[in-house]
Design an enzyme around this catalytic site. Sequence first.
Site, PDB file in Angstrom:
ATOM      1  CG  HIS A 145      -0.194  -0.058   2.529  1.00 37.23           C
ATOM      2  ND1 HIS A 145       0.250  -1.248   3.061  1.00 37.23           N
ATOM      3  CD2 HIS A 145       0.166   0.898   3.414  1.00 37.23           C
ATOM      4  CE1 HIS A 145       0.852  -1.024   4.217  1.00 37.23           C
ATOM      5  NE2 HIS A 145       0.826   0.278   4.455  1.00 37.23           N
TER       6      HIS A 145
ATOM      7  CB  CYS B  57       2.378   1.679  10.050  1.00 41.56           C
ATOM      8  SG  CYS B  57       0.995   2.053   8.953  1.00 41.56           S
TER       9      CYS B  57
END
Length: 732
Positions: free
Chosen positions: A65, A241
């Site tokens: 992603h 993250c």
Amino acid sequence: MSDMITADLVDLDLSADSKEAAARALAERMVAQGRVTDLEGFLADVAAREAQMPTGLDGGIGIPHCRSAHVTEPSLAFGRSAAGIDFGAPDGPADLIFLIAAPAGADDAHLTILSSLARQLMNTEFTSALRAVTDVETAAALIRGDATPSTAQAPVESSEEGTGASGGAKAAASAAQGAAGAGGASEDSAAASVAASADAAADTTAQAPGASTPAQTTPAGAGSAADSGERPFRIVAVTSCPTGIAHTYMAAESLENAGRESGVELVVETQGSAGFTRLDPAVIAAADAVIFAHDVPVREKDRFAGKPTVDVGVKAGINRPAELITEVRAKAARGETSAPAPASGGTPVERAGDSTEGYGSKLRKWLMSGVSYMVPFVAAGGLLIALGFAIGGYKINKAPSVMDHFVWTQADSWGALSFQIGVVAFGFLVPVLAGYIAYGMADRPGLVPGFVGGAISLTINAGFLGGLAAGLIAGGVVMAVQKVRIPAALRGIMPVVVIPLISSAIVGFLMFVVIGKPIASAQKGLTDWLNGLTGTNAILLGALLGLMMCFDLGGPVNKVAYTFATAGIAVSNPSDSAMKIMAAVMAAGMVPPLAMALATTVRGRLFTQTERENGKAAWVLGASFISEGAIPFAAADPLRVIPSSMVGGALTGALSMTFGATLRAPHGGVFVIPLIGNPFLYLIAIAAGVCATTALVVLLKGMRKQTPETTATDPAANAARTTKEPKQPVAA
């Protein structure tokens, strides 16, 4: 979610054999749907994210992603691999691959939906249904939340198998066995997993991916604790993250599930791309322990100080949440707590840096903190001094103070005014350098001893090197003083009296008595060496600095060369050699972006459409001495662009030194040409380097064979080709 994935974005027979090939196959589907504008640019962004941390998860899941400027709308593509693809997960290859593409400016609603999917990936029933599904429409509906795992695995009516949950389990198990057999995976475990999911679906309704119950509303484990009548053990957690899209929310879901199983009350604050909602201070205050599962610095970390803490990477929060809960409970039992929150909330480097950085990286950031604050003083002072010389001539430094003699109608008076203001600005260079190095290390308490040490460096003629040493010493002394335990009654006067007093005294002693004289001698030796550079030595130095400026285009090596040059002119009366070095460095730094701009103009067919657009911007960036304008080209083709840029930069640096061009200003590009010594020859040096780099890039790219992947990204080439070649039937 309904707009993010359609059947066209699902591939249930993904045949890729690597994570790069898998990402390309799924990204091509996005390109075909108009959701991605530049395939190669988008894949480069995916690869950059993958380089930060592998995106494989336990349980056979891969979630490449990224956020990218090449994405037109939030999109999700799903692929199922029979053979499995290695995404770096500890338990082996992934068979369920989700490619998540978010625009660079994705709004909160889209990112919330993506986070809901990330949480749902922790649901075994959901992933089992995806492994069993046999058509793309059902798979897309399941991911969108239009179908639940129970309906997605609904059995086909049969007189032999019967109907209901039992029949659904058998049908799902059969489908899973077929899929597992095709991929060589464990048939028994896959069938058992899906069958168990189908049995559970007969009694309960699974939560759809689009729905999510906020952790703060119902803490994990709260129900079991209420049943027992005892106060549960309370944990607050933070997950984050680098992109804040997937791992952040998967870690949160995993921790919440483990909390329920362990009977603890666990509340998670997800610090994702859409921002974050702070936990209620009362919830944090009531917590018995803290878990940080993060790969970027925790924002406002001081809120959690003083409690038993486990600090790990985000993947640990996904893969072993139960262990983390056990570990933090053990710390609480032993009475181990983290340090109390400092009054400043951490140093600037700690607030901006990566939690995993070593001392080498921090040292570079501390030094760059000081240099970044110093450079504006160098720019303002250098330009004013150069302007003073331009207006009043090269004897303007002998002019009396403008306070005693200033005539409004005389150019010399204005030149003297400009020169004297510039000299005053230059007087701040070393104190600002030292002060803000210490600030980067110890925050505001480091400013006073840093500035004092920098001023002492000027007093003892230790110059730039003395400022570096003074800043590092000041920051280290303050950090040491802050670690000393003091009575509560004295804490109020520590930042305004005790720390400035003690640290300034120690820094002053060390600079005056211990290290000042050796550093002053080293500074004098460096100055004498620069002043003695002539002939071949000067040319070789210019070539070396040119190579460094073009090696990483704004990176650490580039910054070393630039800092070396600015250090030479960071005095009120720099030598000719120092000004020649500054001129060579700026000229070399202009070469890469200008060369890429020229190359895209003269041989546009060798570049993608996006690169040609970047080439237009590179004209302005290169002319402004912004080397980073060539980064998009270097990232896409480093083996051809970077060596070519280094050749051109070395040539320009050597020619600039040969021609004797000088520069007092540390920045400005072509806009400070009037202030450059030998400007015509200086422009020739830049032009020579640009032409050399352009020629090499064009030659190397021309020798490259045009691969299908390369030509596919060039719409103009595709259009030309389709007019000449008839369409061929494509097998389904």
